[in-house]
Design a protein around this motif. Structure first.
Motif: not given
Lengths: 95, 201
Positions: B6, B136, B10, B2-3
């Protein structure tokens, strides 16, 4: 959609090839991890650099995010409920 | 995982927004996305060929596997019906927007054509967001609730972009389910949007 099916077929045929070097097969996971980061970054740039998306986001952001949250949650929760109630618990133990 | 999602997504959005990338990169962005997606989906296909366990989830279920896309479709529709008024839309407008199930390129064009640009933009934007939330949320949904929730959250995108994420977080276990569910969603979306749009006032 045609492109997706073609990609799956190419990968499937390549994967079924018995002489596929072990080196390729064993590195596929880490190559895909890297590829996924590239894909997500490119999709992010595509969203961030589109003035229409950014402009609309400032006007309609709450509505768009709200609808996205509830429809995603609705799909996930009902699917989860049916999985819990009707699908045997046995095969999901590993997760 | 998930990191990584992101950070990659992002930083892409911020860098894209700041406009600091060279013109040639932006011009070829769609090509880069298509090539990367093709290569990654081919990788998923390779996993499906080599990993005998990949089909187990479907073989063990038999035809009730269809309940996964059906509940995904029904759950998203019901949630839109109930909660659309919270976000300034009528229930039918909400269902029309939600019926794209993440397929934002089609949603933007089709809803604009059938219901005008205002709802079209909402459909486009909210389905981009849905795809982002599916990325996400995939890992958390999979760990907390199980595979069906993660696959259903992806809607139509579970057969392409989200498929790659599902494949990564589950070591290939969710690939076949994602393909089946995403495929059924993808068949239904072009029928559902015009169907609901007919009821718009």
């Amino acid at each position: 959609m045609l492109l997706i099916i073609l990609a799956l077929a190419v990968g499937f045929i390549f994967g079924s090839w018995r002489k596929l070097p072990q080196a390729v097969a064993s590195r596929a996971g880490s190559i895909m991890r890297l590829g996924l980061v590239v894909l997500l970054f490119a999709m992010g740039v595509s969203i961030g650099s589109d003035p229409q998306v950014i402009g609309a986001l400032s006007r309609l952001g709450v509505q768009a995010v709200g609808m996205a949250v509830i429809s995603t949650a609705g799909s996930a929760l009902l699917a989860h409920l049916v999985e819990r109630l009707f699908i045997e618990r046995g095969e999901d133990v590993e997760s | 995982m998930t990191r990584s999602v992101v950070i990659a997504l992002g930083s892409g959005i911020i860098i894209g927004y700041l406009g600091i990338l060279p013109e040639w990169f932006l011009d070829n962005l769609d090509l880069l996305i298509q090539v990367a997606l093709f290569a990654l989906v081919a990788g998923v296909g390779m996993g499906l060929a080599r990993n005998r366990g990949a089909w187990q989830a479907i073989r063990a279920l038999g035809w009730p596997v269809l309940l996964l896309p059906l509940t995904g479709l029904a759950g998203g529709t019901a949630a839109a019906l109930l909660f659309a008024p919270l976000f300034g839309l009528s229930p039918v407008q909400g269902i029309t927007v939600a019926s794209a199930f993440g397929w934002y390129s089609l949603a933007g064009v089709l809803v604009t054509d059938l219901a005008g640009p205002a709802l079209g933009i909402t459909a486009f934007l909210s389905n981009i967001m849905r795809e982002i939330f599916a990325f996400l949320g995939a890992e958390t949904l999979y760990r907390r609730l199980g595979g069906w929730a993660a696959v259903a959250a992806g809607g139509a995108t579970s057969m392409d972009t989200t498929l790659v994420v599902l494949n990564q977080i589950s070591a290939g276990k969710l690939s076949a389910l994602g393909l089946v569910s995403g495929f059924i969603h993808t068949l239904c979306v072009p029928l559902l949007i015009p169907f609901w749009a007919r009821f718009l006032g």
